[in-house]
Structures are given as structure tokens and as C-alpha cells.
Design an enzyme around this catalytic site. Structure first.
Site, PDB file in Angstrom:
ATOM      1  N   GLU A  41       0.723  -1.331   0.016  1.00  0.00           N
ATOM      2  CA  GLU A  41      -0.478  -0.349  -0.113  1.00  0.00           C
ATOM      3  C   GLU A  41       0.451   1.381  -0.157  1.00  0.00           C
ATOM      4  O   GLU A  41       1.705   1.211   0.887  1.00  0.00           O
ATOM      5  CB  GLU A  41      -0.968   0.620   1.641  1.00  0.00           C
ATOM      6  CG  GLU A  41      -1.998   1.290   1.157  1.00  0.00           C
ATOM      7  CD  GLU A  41      -2.245   1.366   2.547  1.00  0.00           C
ATOM      8  OE1 GLU A  41      -2.573   2.883   3.225  1.00  0.00           O
ATOM      9  OE2 GLU A  41      -2.582   0.271   3.036  1.00  0.00           O
ATOM     10  N   ARG A  45       1.016  10.448   0.969  1.00  0.00           N
ATOM     11  CA  ARG A  45       2.319  11.241   2.378  1.00  0.00           C
ATOM     12  C   ARG A  45       2.510  11.888   1.474  1.00  0.00           C
ATOM     13  O   ARG A  45       3.567  13.007   2.260  1.00  0.00           O
ATOM     14  CB  ARG A  45       2.076  10.038   3.171  1.00  0.00           C
ATOM     15  CG  ARG A  45       1.180   9.893   3.867  1.00  0.00           C
ATOM     16  CD  ARG A  45       1.234   9.202   5.145  1.00  0.00           C
ATOM     17  NE  ARG A  45       0.126   8.301   5.411  1.00  0.00           N
ATOM     18  CZ  ARG A  45       0.093   6.886   6.378  1.00  0.00           C
ATOM     19  NH1 ARG A  45       1.167   7.114   7.214  1.00  0.00           N
ATOM     20  NH2 ARG A  45      -1.012   6.213   7.222  1.00  0.00           N
ATOM     21  N   LYS A 129     -10.664  -1.297   6.860  1.00  0.00           N
ATOM     22  CA  LYS A 129      -9.421  -1.208   7.613  1.00  0.00           C
ATOM     23  C   LYS A 129     -10.247  -0.660   8.564  1.00  0.00           C
ATOM     24  O   LYS A 129     -11.252   0.273   9.217  1.00  0.00           O
ATOM     25  CB  LYS A 129      -8.901   0.067   6.490  1.00  0.00           C
ATOM     26  CG  LYS A 129      -8.194   0.469   7.605  1.00  0.00           C
ATOM     27  CD  LYS A 129      -6.954   1.837   6.823  1.00  0.00           C
ATOM     28  CE  LYS A 129      -5.817   2.439   7.611  1.00  0.00           C
ATOM     29  NZ  LYS A 129      -4.913   3.564   6.597  1.00  0.00           N
TER      30      LYS A 129
END
Length: 207
Positions: A41, A45, A129
Site C-alpha cells: 500500500e 503522504r 480497514k
């Protein structure tokens, strides 16, 4: 295209990665693959995240690339164009889920409460999640959800370490965990792919 539930079965740990340089992407993915991890993943960011996704999808076979920290309008579409195979969100707003659905990509929507889990389940999501896992209640919380929400499965992320990952993976409603410990930033900066491979092997053993 895999279903979202199938994403959770690729590896017992999904590496949650922050990349500072796009050139780190391919050697990182290959190191994880050598260690037995076949998914990664890439989080949105840093400015190089989407380029990193493009590089991995173009150069590394048999590694499923997801894009995480999808939080803003337009990010889901950009991730899809970059070659992402699935999306991960830290939380779940209607607009965010709408945009994720429009891409057609499997999505792991982020939840941290029962009400959030029910709301996304009503929209057809069954693989979620759980974030931030440790601050939101951790293993005892997820264990308590198993009976009232038997149709949901979770990928806990946030505060997961090699020391507690096994306790999460032992839960009946947890199929995998997400963790950043497999790809320490210092190792990435030094190009220490041997360390990443070793950490990946240890993570596979947890499952």
C-alpha cells in the site's frame, strides 16, 4: 479484478509505505516480493506516491499495488489512472466512497466505530480497514465485533507491530493487518533492501 475480500488474503501483512523518492519504489517492491509479500500500500503522504505506483505496476509482476490515505476529492481517480489495483481510506465519507466506487477498484474503507462499520456495510462494503487500530480499542474491540457483525472482515492498521500482529491475526474477523514496520524509512533511505526482505519474511511467518 480481485474483490476487496480477496485483497485481504494476499498476504498476512499489507506493508503501509511512505516513499520519499520514486526511485525507491521498484527495489522496495522486489524486496518485499522476495520475502514473500505480494502486495503493498503506497500512501499518498508524499508527492512521489503516484509515480511510485506507476513504476511498480510497470516493472514488477505479481505484486498488487494499493493506494492508501485516500482522503480528498480526485485522489481515487488519480490512483486508478496511476495503475492502483485497490484503494484504502482512513475514514469513510459518502463523497469519498462515491468517488472510490466510480473507479471500479476494490476499496477498503476505514472505520473505527460500530456505527461507521454499519454505515459502510449498508453500502455493500464487507472488507474494512479498522483504523487507528490500537487507539480505537485494539484486539478486544475487534473481538467484541465478531458476533454482532459476522459478515464483516477487517484489516487493522495503526499501532500494529510484530509483537501484537499475531493477536490480531488470531481473531476470526481479521484476515490481515497493515503495518509500516516492514519498510522503515531509514532502511529505504539507505537502500537496505536486505533488511526489507528479512522483515517481509518475518511478517509472512506471522500468518
Amino acid at each position: 479484478m480481485r474483490a476487496a475480500t480477496e485483497i485481504l488474503d494476499i498476504s498476512p501483512v499489507i506493508p503501509v509505505v511512505v516513499l520519499d523518492e520514486a526511485t525507491q519504489a521498484v527495489p522496495l517492491a522486489r524486496a518485499l516480493q522476495r520475502g514473500g509479500i505480494r502486495t503493498v500500500e503506497i500512501t499518498l503522504r508524499t508527492p512521489v506516491a503516484l509515480e511510485a505506483v506507476e513504476r511498480i505496476t510497470a516493472e514488477v509482476e505479481d505484486v498488487s499495488v494499493g493506494v492508501g490515505t485516500v482522503t480528498e476529492p480526485g485522489q481515487a481517480e488519480k490512483a486508478a489512472r496511476a495503475g492502483a489495483e485497490y484503494l484504502v481510506t482512513p475514514g469513510s465519507t459518502d463523497r469519498l466512497l462515491d468517488e472510490a466506487n466510480e473507479t471500479g477498484l476494490p476499496t477498503l474503507p476505514g472505520v473505527s466505530t460500530v456505527s461507521e462499520a454499519l454505515r459502510v456495510a449498508e453500502r455493500g462494503f464487507t472488507a474494512l480497514k479498522f483504523f487507528p487500530a490500537e487507539p480505537a480499542g485494539g484486539v478486544p474491540y475487534l473481538k467484541a465485533l465478531a458476533s454482532p457483525l459476522p459478515g464483516l472482515t477487517f484489516c487493522p492498521t495503526g499501532g500494529i507491530t510484530p509483537d501484537n500482529a499475531g493477536r490480531y491475526l488470531a481473531l476470526p474477523n481479521v484476515r490481515c493487518v497493515g503495518g509500516s514496520w516492514l519498510t522503515p524509512r531509514e532502511a529505504l533511505g539507505k537502500g537496505d533492501w536486505g533488511q526489507v526482505e528479512a522483515l517481509a519474511r518475518q511478517a509472512v511467518a506471522l500468518g
